[in-house]
Design a protein around this motif. Structure first.
Motif, PDB file in Angstrom:
ATOM      1  N   GLN B  35       0.796  -1.306  -0.036  1.00  0.00           N
ATOM      2  CA  GLN B  35      -0.103   0.219   0.153  1.00  0.00           C
ATOM      3  C   GLN B  35       0.881   1.312  -0.145  1.00  0.00           C
ATOM      4  OE1 GLN B  35      -1.929  -0.898   3.534  1.00  0.00           O
ATOM      5  NE2 GLN B  35      -4.092  -1.544   2.465  1.00  0.00           N
ATOM      6  N   PHE B  36       1.941   1.078   0.723  1.00  0.00           N
ATOM      7  CA  PHE B  36       2.794   2.413   0.872  1.00  0.00           C
ATOM      8  C   PHE B  36       3.779   2.746  -0.335  1.00  0.00           C
ATOM      9  CE2 PHE B  36       6.712   4.318   2.683  1.00  0.00           C
ATOM     10  CZ  PHE B  36       6.073   5.515   3.128  1.00  0.00           C
ATOM     11  N   LYS B  37       4.181   1.653  -1.048  1.00  0.00           N
ATOM     12  CA  LYS B  37       5.212   1.838  -2.108  1.00  0.00           C
ATOM     13  C   LYS B  37       4.875   2.752  -2.889  1.00  0.00           C
ATOM     14  CE  LYS B  37       8.237  -0.724  -5.341  1.00  0.00           C
ATOM     15  NZ  LYS B  37       8.194  -1.964  -6.096  1.00  0.00           N
ATOM     16  N   PRO B  38       3.567   2.962  -3.601  1.00  0.00           N
ATOM     17  CA  PRO B  38       3.363   3.951  -4.593  1.00  0.00           C
ATOM     18  C   PRO B  38       3.376   5.317  -3.934  1.00  0.00           C
ATOM     19  CG  PRO B  38       1.216   2.529  -4.080  1.00  0.00           C
ATOM     20  CD  PRO B  38       2.416   2.070  -3.542  1.00  0.00           C
ATOM     21  N   LEU B  39       2.948   5.335  -2.659  1.00  0.00           N
ATOM     22  CA  LEU B  39       2.925   6.698  -2.144  1.00  0.00           C
ATOM     23  C   LEU B  39       4.199   7.175  -1.848  1.00  0.00           C
ATOM     24  CD1 LEU B  39       0.202   5.800   0.716  1.00  0.00           C
ATOM     25  CD2 LEU B  39      -0.177   6.944  -1.520  1.00  0.00           C
ATOM     26  N   ARG B  40       5.381   6.278  -1.470  1.00  0.00           N
ATOM     27  CA  ARG B  40       6.622   6.958  -1.308  1.00  0.00           C
ATOM     28  C   ARG B  40       7.216   7.260  -2.795  1.00  0.00           C
ATOM     29  NH1 ARG B  40      10.327   2.613  -2.491  1.00  0.00           N
ATOM     30  NH2 ARG B  40       9.650   0.670  -1.604  1.00  0.00           N
ATOM     31  N   GLN B  42       5.701   8.206  -5.151  1.00  0.00           N
ATOM     32  CA  GLN B  42       5.035   9.662  -5.471  1.00  0.00           C
ATOM     33  C   GLN B  42       5.746  10.830  -4.998  1.00  0.00           C
ATOM     34  OE1 GLN B  42       1.009   9.359  -4.919  1.00  0.00           O
ATOM     35  NE2 GLN B  42       0.660   7.834  -6.480  1.00  0.00           N
ATOM     36  N   ASN B  43       6.597  10.481  -3.953  1.00  0.00           N
ATOM     37  CA  ASN B  43       7.453  11.470  -3.250  1.00  0.00           C
ATOM     38  C   ASN B  43       8.850  11.239  -3.530  1.00  0.00           C
ATOM     39  OD1 ASN B  43       5.462  13.457  -1.566  1.00  0.00           O
ATOM     40  ND2 ASN B  43       4.805  11.065  -1.321  1.00  0.00           N
ATOM     41  N   GLY B  44       9.370  10.448  -4.473  1.00  0.00           N
ATOM     42  CA  GLY B  44      10.608  10.489  -5.020  1.00  0.00           C
ATOM     43  C   GLY B  44      11.571   9.504  -4.102  1.00  0.00           C
ATOM     44  N   LEU B  45      10.954   8.509  -3.228  1.00  0.00           N
ATOM     45  CA  LEU B  45      11.507   7.899  -2.441  1.00  0.00           C
ATOM     46  C   LEU B  45      11.739   6.372  -2.849  1.00  0.00           C
ATOM     47  CD1 LEU B  45      12.982   8.077   0.472  1.00  0.00           C
ATOM     48  CD2 LEU B  45      11.177   7.157   1.556  1.00  0.00           C
ATOM     49  N   TYR B  46      12.705   6.059  -3.264  1.00  0.00           N
ATOM     50  CA  TYR B  46      13.060   4.603  -3.919  1.00  0.00           C
ATOM     51  C   TYR B  46      13.773   3.831  -2.515  1.00  0.00           C
ATOM     52  CZ  TYR B  46      12.730   6.529  -8.754  1.00  0.00           C
ATOM     53  OH  TYR B  46      12.193   7.066  -9.885  1.00  0.00           O
ATOM     54  N   LEU B  47      13.343   2.513  -2.879  1.00  0.00           N
ATOM     55  CA  LEU B  47      14.579   1.519  -2.313  1.00  0.00           C
ATOM     56  C   LEU B  47      15.484   1.121  -3.159  1.00  0.00           C
ATOM     57  CD1 LEU B  47      15.105   0.017   0.435  1.00  0.00           C
ATOM     58  CD2 LEU B  47      14.162  -1.951  -0.586  1.00  0.00           C
ATOM     59  N   GLN B  48      16.630   1.270  -3.033  1.00  0.00           N
ATOM     60  CA  GLN B  48      17.844   1.102  -3.699  1.00  0.00           C
ATOM     61  C   GLN B  48      18.784  -0.200  -3.127  1.00  0.00           C
ATOM     62  OE1 GLN B  48      18.142   1.399  -6.644  1.00  0.00           O
ATOM     63  NE2 GLN B  48      17.706   3.345  -7.607  1.00  0.00           N
ATOM     64  N   LEU B  49      20.006  -0.162  -3.573  1.00  0.00           N
ATOM     65  CA  LEU B  49      20.716  -1.262  -3.191  1.00  0.00           C
ATOM     66  C   LEU B  49      21.094  -1.378  -1.692  1.00  0.00           C
ATOM     67  CD1 LEU B  49      21.780  -3.942  -4.836  1.00  0.00           C
ATOM     68  CD2 LEU B  49      24.010  -2.716  -5.009  1.00  0.00           C
ATOM     69  N   HIS B  50      21.241  -0.277  -1.394  1.00  0.00           N
ATOM     70  CA  HIS B  50      21.868  -0.188   0.546  1.00  0.00           C
ATOM     71  C   HIS B  50      20.740   0.339   1.271  1.00  0.00           C
ATOM     72  CE1 HIS B  50      25.813  -1.364  -1.251  1.00  0.00           C
ATOM     73  NE2 HIS B  50      25.578  -0.274  -2.093  1.00  0.00           N
ATOM     74  N   ALA B  51      19.976   1.212   0.673  1.00  0.00           N
ATOM     75  CA  ALA B  51      18.995   1.797   1.492  1.00  0.00           C
ATOM     76  C   ALA B  51      17.862   2.751   0.695  1.00  0.00           C
ATOM     77  CB  ALA B  51      19.791   3.182   2.365  1.00  0.00           C
ATOM     78  N   TRP B  95      21.560   7.638   0.949  1.00  0.00           N
ATOM     79  CA  TRP B  95      21.595   6.825   2.277  1.00  0.00           C
ATOM     80  C   TRP B  95      20.292   7.474   3.043  1.00  0.00           C
ATOM     81  CZ3 TRP B  95      24.762   2.574   2.589  1.00  0.00           C
ATOM     82  CH2 TRP B  95      25.668   2.472   1.667  1.00  0.00           C
ATOM     83  N   ILE B  96      19.272   7.269   2.565  1.00  0.00           N
ATOM     84  CA  ILE B  96      18.107   8.250   3.528  1.00  0.00           C
ATOM     85  C   ILE B  96      17.390   7.133   4.170  1.00  0.00           C
ATOM     86  CG2 ILE B  96      15.782   9.368   2.965  1.00  0.00           C
ATOM     87  CD1 ILE B  96      18.623  10.966   2.210  1.00  0.00           C
ATOM     88  N   LYS B  97      16.830   7.862   5.396  1.00  0.00           N
ATOM     89  CA  LYS B  97      16.052   6.975   6.328  1.00  0.00           C
ATOM     90  C   LYS B  97      14.728   7.581   6.220  1.00  0.00           C
ATOM     91  CE  LYS B  97      19.468   6.401  10.152  1.00  0.00           C
ATOM     92  NZ  LYS B  97      20.755   7.132   9.280  1.00  0.00           N
ATOM     93  N   LEU B  98      13.860   6.276   6.082  1.00  0.00           N
ATOM     94  CA  LEU B  98      12.152   6.775   5.838  1.00  0.00           C
ATOM     95  C   LEU B  98      11.944   7.597   7.017  1.00  0.00           C
ATOM     96  CD1 LEU B  98       9.525   6.137   4.573  1.00  0.00           C
ATOM     97  CD2 LEU B  98       9.400   3.953   6.181  1.00  0.00           C
ATOM     98  N   GLU B  99      12.054   7.299   8.300  1.00  0.00           N
ATOM     99  CA  GLU B  99      11.283   8.098   9.229  1.00  0.00           C
ATOM    100  C   GLU B  99      11.990   9.377   9.249  1.00  0.00           C
ATOM    101  OE1 GLU B  99      12.442   6.404  12.976  1.00  0.00           O
ATOM    102  OE2 GLU B  99      14.643   6.158  12.438  1.00  0.00           O
ATOM    103  N   HIS B 114      11.027  20.402  -3.905  1.00  0.00           N
ATOM    104  CA  HIS B 114      10.299  19.032  -3.585  1.00  0.00           C
ATOM    105  C   HIS B 114      10.837  17.891  -4.270  1.00  0.00           C
ATOM    106  CE1 HIS B 114       8.224  19.118  -7.345  1.00  0.00           C
ATOM    107  NE2 HIS B 114       7.898  20.326  -7.318  1.00  0.00           N
ATOM    108  N   ALA B 115      10.122  16.782  -4.112  1.00  0.00           N
ATOM    109  CA  ALA B 115      10.587  15.584  -4.787  1.00  0.00           C
ATOM    110  C   ALA B 115       9.423  14.890  -5.617  1.00  0.00           C
ATOM    111  CB  ALA B 115      11.068  14.542  -3.734  1.00  0.00           C
ATOM    112  N   ILE B 116       8.382  15.762  -5.629  1.00  0.00           N
ATOM    113  CA  ILE B 116       7.200  15.401  -6.440  1.00  0.00           C
ATOM    114  C   ILE B 116       7.359  14.913  -8.029  1.00  0.00           C
ATOM    115  CG2 ILE B 116       4.707  16.063  -7.017  1.00  0.00           C
ATOM    116  CD1 ILE B 116       5.004  18.020  -4.347  1.00  0.00           C
ATOM    117  N   GLN B 117       6.958  13.913  -8.054  1.00  0.00           N
ATOM    118  CA  GLN B 117       6.797  13.350  -9.503  1.00  0.00           C
ATOM    119  C   GLN B 117       8.330  13.357  -9.979  1.00  0.00           C
ATOM    120  OE1 GLN B 117       2.784  15.390 -10.911  1.00  0.00           O
ATOM    121  NE2 GLN B 117       4.309  15.402 -12.381  1.00  0.00           N
ATOM    122  N   THR B 118       9.343  12.654  -9.060  1.00  0.00           N
ATOM    123  CA  THR B 118      10.449  12.610  -9.670  1.00  0.00           C
ATOM    124  C   THR B 118      10.548  10.915  -9.792  1.00  0.00           C
ATOM    125  OG1 THR B 118      11.261  12.242  -7.402  1.00  0.00           O
ATOM    126  CG2 THR B 118      11.746  14.366  -8.381  1.00  0.00           C
TER     127      THR B 118
END
Lengths: 98, 544
Positions: B35-40, B42-51, B95-99, B114-118
């Motif tokens: 549920q959360f993945k499309p929301l993050r 949409q705000n430019g937050l990916y999960l990559q290899l390390h973080a 190396w970003i933390k979700l929280e 912002h990071a919208i639509q990145t």
């Protein structure tokens, strides 16, 4: 051996299944054998770790090493910033990652 | 540069708080990852290899010093002391933390970022010429049109769930510095025979696994129909683009499969319909936007002379500066490609230094280039030596723009979860092999681009020399391509033969430059020589 990895939800950090919990150190990995899917299904409910999957690894004298280079880089850190690896002060860290 | 009005600011602020609540619910377990993945995203937050990786938008690559300074502070406070400038004129943190992400977004919002639509299947960051508003060869500053398109495309409800991601570039010079025809839509601002400014549209270009050069689809779109025509292009794509196969979902496949003429017919039909609907913003809105892009208060009567007695400064001026439209000024490009360095990376201190130089010496403006460098667009020639000294002290004065050392490289297997091979170590080895200024001067312009997978984030299809990393039975292997270009003479590079190991590909490139130097005529670039003599002499030298 089969080892189980995922990411810590809050920090995004790469973590490894030890048999009872999750560790930041791949060397703490347990051999999950054929039980990876069952552990993932159970742990997903806990919510602290996500994007979990099983990878091939082997136990060497140096510790547990994922078989594929991609998983080794993921386990030990980028090869181009040795200061960001799990052994930041080791001048030989590059050989250790690859 | 553009300044947010109260609506812009409110939209960004509201989105931050919305995402803060989404993160809270994810951490508490109220939202699953699915549920959360499309929301993050949409705000430019990916999960990559390390973080987690956060991609921050830099519209058409334009920044002010306050924004740039904050990017350095974020690198220090929330990442590991550096940021990575990308081929979409953006910056990424690895190396970003979700929280902590809502706090980062809140800090960005304070400086109108912002990071919208990145991320996501939407219209991404609009890119443009990094020399816009300063270049001597442009017919008009393309950024107001890019900004109008940004405002139209941000949160556009019809285009937030496209078949795939969608990239638009806007230029206004004959010399294309934005790889315009390798975008989903490329727009070139032109002047018609009556002297009116309008937009020339190209559609269906892109790299990735199926590279295509966008064909021309309309010679001239009047300014008061710019958004309407863009909307027609998107509507046809949104309606007929394939959603059943993500590898065939980009507009380039639609244009290719329909054929350029049929796509144009459908766009024109849709355009005629849309002209009956009041969707075009009034020209007054364009004028409002234009008012934010008025020329800086350039001094007049300045000398164009430069003291070039310092040979290192002279070399940097020759390599890294470009003619400015205003006498007495120059465009300075800061190379983020030191010999042996990581292309596009800059430390927090380096980012803040560039911000300071932008504030003091470039009318508070900086630009991110699609080649992963930074531009100070309006430097007074009288200040140039001082600027260069400050850059040199910070390791930012490498004189290698557009040479074999100025390599585009994607993050590759060192950071990216999609990659099959590492890109950065190959870039580092090539940069070291060709590190001497003498060698680079001898070879001249040579654009080298490296991707760690078929998605082509390193633009290997557009390299005079391109390198594509692949996985060959669990080992990294590098395919070599020749003959690509991203400029006005856009062409796609072709694979020359079997791949190489990491060291092997560096040797092969050296052999290729030897063939070039032995065959070049006059001032021919590597690309021109390759086009004239063909692939065979290179293959013979490389494969024996």
């Amino acid at each position: 051996m089969k080892i189980l990895t995922g990411n810590d939800l809050k920090s995004g950090a790469v973590v490894w299944w030890t048999g009872v919990s999750w560790s930041l150190d791949v060397n703490d990995s347990a051999d999950v054998g054929d039980h990876g899917a069952a552990i993932i299904a159970r742990e997903e409910g806990v919510q602290n770790v996500f994007a979990a999957y099983v990878v091939d690894g082997e136990k060497t004298e140096e510790g547990v090493r994922p078989a594929h280079i991609k998983e080794r880089i993921r386990a030990f850190g980028p090869t181009v910033r040795l200061d960001l690896t799990l052994k930041p002060s080791d001048p030989d860290a590059l050989n250790w990652v690859i | 540069m553009y300044k947010y009005d109260e609506y812009d600011q409110q939209m960004v602020d509201v989105r931050v708080e919305e995402f803060r609540d989404q993160v809270r619910r994810r951490i508490s377990g109220d939202l699953t990852e699915d549920q959360f993945k499309p929301l993050r995203l949409q705000n430019g937050l990916y999960l990559q290899l390390h973080a987690y990786m956060l991609r921050v938008a830099v519209p058409y690559g334009t920044l002010n010093s306050t924004q740039m300074h904050l990017l350095g502070d974020i690198a220090d406070k929330y990442d590991r002391g550096y940021g990575h400038f990308t081929t979409r004129q953006n910056i990424q943190y690895n190396w970003i933390k979700l929280e902590e992400t809502p706090d980062i977004l809140a800090e960005l919002a304070k400086v109108e970022m912002h990071a919208i639509q990145t991320s996501g299947n939407c219209i991404r960051n609009i890119s443009s010429d990094q020399f816009a508003g300063a270049a001597a060869d442009e017919i008009i500053d393309p950024r107001p049109y890019a900004e109008l398109l940004r405002q139209w495309s941000s949160f556009h409800p019809e285009f937030l769930v496209l078949p795939r991601k969608f990239k638009i570039a806007v230029i206004a010079s004959e010399k294309d510095r934005a790889a315009m025809r390798l975008h989903d839509i490329g727009i070139k601002m032109v002047r018609n025979d009556a002297g009116e400014i309008g937009a020339q549209f190209y559609a269906g270009g892109g790299m990735g696994r199926t590279p295509m050069i966008a064909p021309l689809i309309r010679e001239f779109v009047p300014l008061d129909q710019l958004i309407t025509f863009s909307e027609a292009c998107l509507r046809v794509y949104n309606r007929y683009g394939r959603r059943d196969n993500k590898y065939k979902a980009r507009i380039k496949i639609l244009v290719h499969e329909l054929g350029r003429d049929e796509y144009v017919r459908q766009v024109e039909e849709e355009f005629a319909h849309l002209l009956t609907q009041p969707i075009e913003p009034p020209l007054a809105e364009l004028e409002r936007i234009k008012a934010h892009f008025v020329e800086p208060a350039f001094e007049t009567g300045l000398s164009d002379d430069l003291d070039l007695t310092d040979p290192d400064f002279r070399l940097w001026v020759e390599r890294n500066t470009t003619a400015h439209k205003q006498p007495g000024y120059v465009i300075a490009t800061v190379s983020l490609k030191p010999v042996g360095g990581i292309p596009g990376d800059a430390s927090a201190d380096q980012i803040r230094l560039m911000a300071k130089l932008g504030r003091e010496y470039s009318f508070d403006e900086l630009r991110v280039t699609h080649a992963q460098n930074i531009v100070l667009p309006h430097v007074k020639k009288a200040d140039l030596y001082t600027v260069w000294q400050a850059l040199d002290e910070a390791g930012l004065a490498t004189a290698n723009l557009d040479t074999v050392g100025d390599i585009i490289a994607c993050p590759g297997l060192d950071y990216c979860s999609l990659a099959n091979a590492r890109s950065i170590p190959v870039a580092q080895k090539i940069s070291e092999r060709f590190g001497s200024a003498q060698k680079q001067a001898e070879i001249g312009e040579l654009k080298l681009k490296i991707s760690g997978c078929i998605n082509a984030c390193g633009h290997h299809h557009a390299g005079h020399i391109g390198i594509l990393g692949v996985d060959k039975k669990g080992l990294e292997n590098y395919q070599l391509l020749f003959g690509g270009s991203e400029g006005a003479d856009t062409s796609l590079a072709k694979i020359i033969g079997p791949g190489f190991t990491e060291d092997g590909v560096v040797d092969a490139i050296e052999k290729a430059t030897e063939v070039y130097l032995a065959n070049k005529q006059g001032e021919e670039r590597f690309l021109d020589t390759y086009r004239r003599i063909g692939m065979d002499p290179f293959k013979e030298a490389i494969y024996g």
